[in-house]
Design a protein around this motif. Structure first.
Motif, PDB file in Angstrom:
ATOM      1  N   LEU A   1       0.503  -1.208   0.122  1.00  0.00           N
ATOM      2  CA  LEU A   1      -0.009   0.220  -0.217  1.00  0.00           C
ATOM      3  C   LEU A   1       0.760   1.204  -0.416  1.00  0.00           C
ATOM      4  O   LEU A   1       1.571   1.368   0.568  1.00  0.00           O
ATOM      5  CB  LEU A   1      -0.486   0.098   1.864  1.00  0.00           C
ATOM      6  N   LYS A   2       0.592   2.281  -0.652  1.00  0.00           N
ATOM      7  CA  LYS A   2       0.897   3.507  -0.545  1.00  0.00           C
ATOM      8  C   LYS A   2      -0.094   4.667   0.135  1.00  0.00           C
ATOM      9  O   LYS A   2      -1.248   4.321   0.081  1.00  0.00           O
ATOM     10  CB  LYS A   2       0.907   4.558  -2.036  1.00  0.00           C
ATOM     11  N   VAL A   3       0.035   4.601   1.709  1.00  0.00           N
ATOM     12  CA  VAL A   3      -0.133   5.209   2.947  1.00  0.00           C
ATOM     13  C   VAL A   3       0.379   6.740   2.462  1.00  0.00           C
ATOM     14  O   VAL A   3       1.598   8.032   2.404  1.00  0.00           O
ATOM     15  CB  VAL A   3       0.547   4.503   3.906  1.00  0.00           C
ATOM     16  N   GLY A   4      -0.874   8.009   3.172  1.00  0.00           N
ATOM     17  CA  GLY A   4      -1.125   9.131   2.743  1.00  0.00           C
ATOM     18  C   GLY A   4      -0.732   9.728   4.725  1.00  0.00           C
ATOM     19  O   GLY A   4      -2.389   8.504   5.263  1.00  0.00           O
ATOM     20  N   ILE A   5      -0.283  10.685   4.995  1.00  0.00           N
ATOM     21  CA  ILE A   5      -0.813  11.541   6.661  1.00  0.00           C
ATOM     22  C   ILE A   5      -1.355  12.448   5.809  1.00  0.00           C
ATOM     23  O   ILE A   5      -0.464  13.254   5.573  1.00  0.00           O
ATOM     24  CB  ILE A   5       0.877  10.920   7.455  1.00  0.00           C
ATOM     25  N   PHE A   6      -2.166  12.881   6.705  1.00  0.00           N
ATOM     26  CA  PHE A   6      -3.256  14.096   6.459  1.00  0.00           C
ATOM     27  C   PHE A   6      -2.940  14.736   7.039  1.00  0.00           C
ATOM     28  O   PHE A   6      -3.682  14.465   7.906  1.00  0.00           O
ATOM     29  CB  PHE A   6      -4.335  13.940   5.394  1.00  0.00           C
TER      30      PHE A   6
ATOM     31  N   SER B   1       8.672   0.350   9.888  1.00  0.00           N
ATOM     32  CA  SER B   1       9.323  -0.610   9.578  1.00  0.00           C
ATOM     33  C   SER B   1       9.032  -1.705   9.663  1.00  0.00           C
ATOM     34  O   SER B   1       7.740  -1.975   8.957  1.00  0.00           O
ATOM     35  CB  SER B   1       9.780  -0.489  11.751  1.00  0.00           C
ATOM     36  N   GLY B   2       9.669  -2.661  10.353  1.00  0.00           N
ATOM     37  CA  GLY B   2       9.114  -4.565   9.863  1.00  0.00           C
ATOM     38  C   GLY B   2       7.727  -5.508   9.695  1.00  0.00           C
ATOM     39  O   GLY B   2       7.487  -6.147   9.288  1.00  0.00           O
ATOM     40  N   PRO B   3       7.622  -4.419  10.707  1.00  0.00           N
ATOM     41  CA  PRO B   3       6.069  -5.565  11.562  1.00  0.00           C
ATOM     42  C   PRO B   3       5.326  -5.160   9.788  1.00  0.00           C
ATOM     43  O   PRO B   3       4.233  -5.650   9.713  1.00  0.00           O
ATOM     44  CB  PRO B   3       5.018  -4.802  12.451  1.00  0.00           C
ATOM     45  N   PHE B   4       5.194  -4.088   8.995  1.00  0.00           N
ATOM     46  CA  PHE B   4       4.447  -3.145   7.899  1.00  0.00           C
ATOM     47  C   PHE B   4       4.757  -4.115   6.878  1.00  0.00           C
ATOM     48  O   PHE B   4       4.474  -3.488   5.504  1.00  0.00           O
ATOM     49  CB  PHE B   4       4.142  -2.218   8.112  1.00  0.00           C
ATOM     50  N   HIS B   5       6.310  -4.615   6.964  1.00  0.00           N
ATOM     51  CA  HIS B   5       7.094  -5.254   5.747  1.00  0.00           C
ATOM     52  C   HIS B   5       5.459  -5.880   5.347  1.00  0.00           C
ATOM     53  O   HIS B   5       5.135  -6.549   5.296  1.00  0.00           O
ATOM     54  CB  HIS B   5       7.907  -6.216   6.281  1.00  0.00           C
ATOM     55  N   LYS B   6       5.607  -6.198   3.527  1.00  0.00           N
ATOM     56  CA  LYS B   6       4.727  -6.144   2.697  1.00  0.00           C
ATOM     57  C   LYS B   6       3.849  -5.873   3.361  1.00  0.00           C
ATOM     58  O   LYS B   6       2.263  -6.782   2.339  1.00  0.00           O
ATOM     59  CB  LYS B   6       4.672  -7.844   2.980  1.00  0.00           C
ATOM     60  N   THR B   7       3.749  -4.900   3.977  1.00  0.00           N
ATOM     61  CA  THR B   7       2.098  -4.376   3.536  1.00  0.00           C
ATOM     62  C   THR B   7       2.253  -3.389   3.563  1.00  0.00           C
ATOM     63  O   THR B   7       1.371  -2.762   2.170  1.00  0.00           O
ATOM     64  CB  THR B   7       1.034  -4.161   5.254  1.00  0.00           C
ATOM     65  N   VAL B   8       2.967  -2.118   3.826  1.00  0.00           N
ATOM     66  CA  VAL B   8       2.859  -0.807   3.620  1.00  0.00           C
ATOM     67  C   VAL B   8       4.527  -0.325   2.431  1.00  0.00           C
ATOM     68  O   VAL B   8       5.286  -0.894   2.192  1.00  0.00           O
ATOM     69  CB  VAL B   8       3.020  -0.078   4.540  1.00  0.00           C
ATOM     70  N   LEU B   9       4.497  -0.396   1.038  1.00  0.00           N
ATOM     71  CA  LEU B   9       5.028   0.121   0.641  1.00  0.00           C
ATOM     72  C   LEU B   9       5.942   1.494   0.490  1.00  0.00           C
ATOM     73  O   LEU B   9       7.300   2.025   0.683  1.00  0.00           O
ATOM     74  CB  LEU B   9       4.820   0.189  -1.148  1.00  0.00           C
ATOM     75  N   ILE B  10       4.822   2.313   0.315  1.00  0.00           N
ATOM     76  CA  ILE B  10       5.626   3.754   1.111  1.00  0.00           C
ATOM     77  C   ILE B  10       4.949   4.678   2.172  1.00  0.00           C
ATOM     78  O   ILE B  10       3.456   4.639   1.682  1.00  0.00           O
ATOM     79  CB  ILE B  10       6.265   4.712  -0.870  1.00  0.00           C
ATOM     80  N   VAL B  11       5.511   5.555   2.420  1.00  0.00           N
ATOM     81  CA  VAL B  11       4.754   6.411   3.078  1.00  0.00           C
ATOM     82  C   VAL B  11       5.162   7.854   2.740  1.00  0.00           C
ATOM     83  O   VAL B  11       6.321   8.182   2.817  1.00  0.00           O
ATOM     84  CB  VAL B  11       4.938   6.415   4.583  1.00  0.00           C
ATOM     85  N   ARG B  12       3.701   8.540   2.425  1.00  0.00           N
ATOM     86  CA  ARG B  12       3.712  10.364   2.286  1.00  0.00           C
ATOM     87  C   ARG B  12       3.461  10.939   3.247  1.00  0.00           C
ATOM     88  O   ARG B  12       1.888  10.556   3.817  1.00  0.00           O
ATOM     89  CB  ARG B  12       3.266  10.090   1.025  1.00  0.00           C
ATOM     90  N   SER B  13       4.201  12.055   3.105  1.00  0.00           N
ATOM     91  CA  SER B  13       3.304  13.095   3.990  1.00  0.00           C
ATOM     92  C   SER B  13       2.863  14.011   3.647  1.00  0.00           C
ATOM     93  O   SER B  13       3.134  14.317   2.381  1.00  0.00           O
ATOM     94  CB  SER B  13       4.468  13.895   5.217  1.00  0.00           C
ATOM     95  N   CYS B  14       1.091  14.280   3.659  1.00  0.00           N
ATOM     96  CA  CYS B  14       0.511  15.120   2.807  1.00  0.00           C
ATOM     97  C   CYS B  14      -0.315  16.018   3.497  1.00  0.00           C
ATOM     98  O   CYS B  14      -1.231  16.190   3.820  1.00  0.00           O
ATOM     99  CB  CYS B  14      -0.676  13.786   2.366  1.00  0.00           C
ATOM    100  N   PRO B  15       0.427  17.432   3.259  1.00  0.00           N
ATOM    101  CA  PRO B  15      -0.086  18.331   4.519  1.00  0.00           C
ATOM    102  C   PRO B  15      -1.313  19.400   3.970  1.00  0.00           C
ATOM    103  O   PRO B  15      -1.119  18.595   2.858  1.00  0.00           O
ATOM    104  CB  PRO B  15       1.176  19.598   3.740  1.00  0.00           C
ATOM    105  N   ILE B  16      -1.896  19.986   4.674  1.00  0.00           N
ATOM    106  CA  ILE B  16      -3.123  20.116   4.972  1.00  0.00           C
ATOM    107  C   ILE B  16      -3.117  21.795   4.289  1.00  0.00           C
ATOM    108  O   ILE B  16      -2.613  21.817   6.095  1.00  0.00           O
ATOM    109  CB  ILE B  16      -4.378  19.397   5.439  1.00  0.00           C
TER     110      ILE B  16
END
Length: 226
Positions: free
Chosen positions: A89-94, A111-126
């Motif tokens: 998953l591509k995860v956005g933090i808004f 981190s490790g527990p999200f291995h194979k679940t989260v591909l990338i995390v992006r900051s998404c400012p509002i």
């Protein structure tokens, strides 16, 4: 963050950047005196965090309905359902908050527990004048996290006077589907079930538009950084 990878962990396996939350009290004190939010300025070196980091210690639930920090992370992972052909998953933090306030969350998701679940995390400012960028960010991600900290003064996410995220939460839920949206309310001083239920009762869109609402206290984050 200096690179696209989260780094560092305490001896217990919890990322050391958890302690960075405290750096933002001065940021928020300055921001409260301003009438506008910081502008959308995302850079390749600071916007994204890629997974594959040291494994966190497995969390356990308490005897009551409240989860410990690790338990909340474990539950969060269980809510991140992948749909074929999406592998990770591509995860956005808004958020309207400064990135350093939720750096601990970005690092945990990388981190490790999200291995194979989260591909990338992006900051998404509002921001007040960056709605088109917000729309673009929502289109980019598979899973959205709406972040709010009580360090801003109040827990006014939606449904109440001077709500900060009425439109944004509705759009996230509409475009990503409720099951792919969670809300994180950070730095709460009262982490009791009574207080949580009071907030959820006063702000019903939290339950209606998001799959889950997670509350984190300053104390539990301090404990994880020891």
């Amino acid at each position: 963050m200096g690179s696209n990878r989260a780094s560092g962990a305490t001896r217990s396996g919890i990322p050391s950047s958890l302690g960075q939350w405290c750096c933002c009290y001065s940021v928020q004190n300055e921001r409260r005196s301003q009438n506008s939010e910081h502008s959308y300025q995302q850079q390749e070196t600071g916007a994204d965090v890629i997974r594959h980091q040291p494994i966190l210690t497995s969390g356990e639930m308490t005897n009551g309905p409240t989860l410990l920090f690790d338990g909340k992370m474990k539950k969060l992972k269980s809510l991140m359902k992948r749909k074929p052909p999406i592998q990770e998953l591509k995860v956005g933090i808004f958020s309207r908050s400064a990135e350093c306030e939720y750096q601990w969350l970005k690092t945990s998701l990388g981190s490790g527990p999200f291995h194979k679940t989260v591909l990338i995390v992006r900051s998404c400012p509002i921001t007040n004048n960056g709605f088109q960028q917000f729309l673009d960010d929502v289109s980019w991600c598979d899973f959205g996290i709406l972040y709010h900290t009580k360090n801003r003064g109040r827990i006014n996410v939606t449904d109440v006077r001077d709500s900060l995220y009425n439109v944004e939460l509705e759009h996230l839920s509409e475009k990503l589907d409720k099951k792919n949206v969670i809300v994180v309310i950070d730095d709460v001083t009262d982490n009791s079930e009574e207080e949580k239920n009071r907030i959820l009762g006063a702000q019903p869109k939290l339950r209606r538009l998001a799959q889950e609402v997670f509350f984190f206290s300053t104390e539990e984050k301090k404990e994880q950084d020891k």
